[in-house]
Motif scaffolding. Structure first.
Motif, short mmCIF file in Angstrom:
data_model
loop_
_atom_site.label_atom_id
_atom_site.label_comp_id
_atom_site.label_asym_id
_atom_site.label_seq_id
_atom_site.Cartn_x
_atom_site.Cartn_y
_atom_site.Cartn_z
N ALA A 68 0.82 -1.21 0.00
CA ALA A 68 0.00 0.00 0.00
C ALA A 68 0.86 1.26 0.00
N SER A 69 0.35 2.29 -0.67
CA SER A 69 1.02 3.59 -0.67
C SER A 69 0.12 4.61 -1.34
N TYR A 70 0.35 5.87 -1.01
CA TYR A 70 -0.20 6.95 -1.82
C TYR A 70 0.55 6.89 -3.15
N PRO A 71 -0.10 7.25 -4.28
CA PRO A 71 0.59 7.17 -5.57
C PRO A 71 1.92 7.91 -5.60
N LYS A 72 2.86 7.38 -6.36
CA LYS A 72 4.18 7.96 -6.59
C LYS A 72 5.03 8.01 -5.32
N SER A 73 4.92 6.95 -4.53
CA SER A 73 5.65 6.91 -3.26
C SER A 73 6.64 5.76 -3.16
N VAL A 89 4.46 2.08 2.10
CA VAL A 89 5.58 2.92 1.68
C VAL A 89 5.14 4.37 1.74
N VAL A 90 5.87 5.19 2.50
CA VAL A 90 5.53 6.61 2.66
C VAL A 90 6.67 7.45 2.10
N ARG A 91 6.30 8.59 1.50
CA ARG A 91 7.28 9.49 0.88
C ARG A 91 6.91 10.94 1.20
N ASN A 92 7.90 11.78 1.30
CA ASN A 92 7.68 13.20 1.58
C ASN A 92 6.69 13.78 0.57
N PRO A 93 5.58 14.35 1.03
CA PRO A 93 4.57 14.89 0.10
C PRO A 93 5.11 16.03 -0.76
#
Length: 276
Positions: free
Chosen positions: A8-13, A114-118
């Motif tokens: 799972a992730s927000y897109p492009k992460s 997976v999390v990435r800086n917005p």
């Protein structure tokens, strides 16, 4: 029958990166696995063909309510795809539609988030969706945001970036492994090594390092240049764009940074994403 492990992730992460690593680790190929083969072990949860098969009629004839009601059946079918646990990619938040969960816990064994800086996500999001940065920020900040329907995929219920992240924070942490995109870049061995341990695997170090190398951004970008990538949207020329962190410092204006930080301050602070 095996349980679902959600990717799972927000897109492009970093979801595609994670899928590529998993395939290279499990298959242990002589050379990097083709980018168009990373659906061998990882299914997708919003394919129209899957809903149509379960319903027994064309997807176009299904209402939104029918789609929501079919989702648990679709998830149950995933558990029969492999005798052991099965990986399923999703960009859905951990929420519900028509009071029916988007993620069916009854068939779930665990999750990888997976999390990435917005501030970096929004740049990739603009490129991926073919929109300007300000419109991408509106999507990032919108608590009712959904992805656009495509020819093959139904829409994902995203919510805002922080809403998406916090929804998955409700998942029992004993069964959910969290990875920061930035750690995948800066310290790949302990990060991917932690993922492997979470999955209950114990490969030789050489095999782990090879999987990390074969799934690196430079490698998959070259593979896409050679063969194309079937998941690339029609709105842009390539899927694998830059694969870096910190681009926002040169790309976003102060006003754009403020719009994102004001909306997502508390969640960004949790992951050490606030501008210094």
């Amino acid at each position: 029958m095996g349980g679902i492990i959600w990717l799972a992730s927000y897109p492009k992460s970093g979801n595609t990166w994670t899928r590529t690593f998993i395939h290279n680790l499990l298959l242990n190929p002589e050379g990097p696995i083709a980018v168009n083969s990373i659906d061998a072990f990882v299914l997708g949860d919003m394919g129209k063909a899957g809903f149509a098969k379960i319903a027994g009629k064309p997807f176009e004839e299904l209402s939104r309510l029918e789609i929501a009601r079919l989702r648990p059946q679709l998830h149950e079918s995933f558990t029969r795809a492999h005798p052991d646990s099965v990986f399923v990619k999703t960009h859905s938040c951990l929420g519900s539609a028509f009071n029916i969960p988007l993620i069916t816990m009854e068939y779930t064994a665990g999750a990888i988030y997976v999390v990435r800086n917005p501030l970096d996500v929004v740049i990739s999001l603009a490129d991926h969706f073919g929109v300007g940065l300000d419109e991408a920020i509106e999507i990032l900040n919108d608590p009712r945001a959904v992805t656009k329907e495509t020819e093959a995929l139904w829409e994902f219920a995203l919510g805002s970036w922080s809403g998406h992240v916090r929804s998955w924070m409700q998942f029992d942490r004993k069964y959910c492994f969290w990875m920061r995109y930035e750690d995948m870049l800066e310290k790949p061995v302990p990060t991917f090594g932690g993922l492997v341990k979470f999955l209950g695997l114990n490969p030789p170090e050489e095999r782990l390092l090879k999987a990390i190398d074969f799934s690196s951004f430079d490698v998959v970008q070259k593979l896409e240049e050679q063969t194309g990538f079937k998941e690339k949207p029609d709105t842009n020329e390539r899927f694998f764009r830059v694969g870096k962190s910190g681009q926002w410092k040169e790309v976003l204006s102060d006003a754009q940074i403020d719009r994102i930080v004001k909306t997502h301050h508390d969640t960004m602070k949790l992951f050490d994403y606030l501008p210094k």
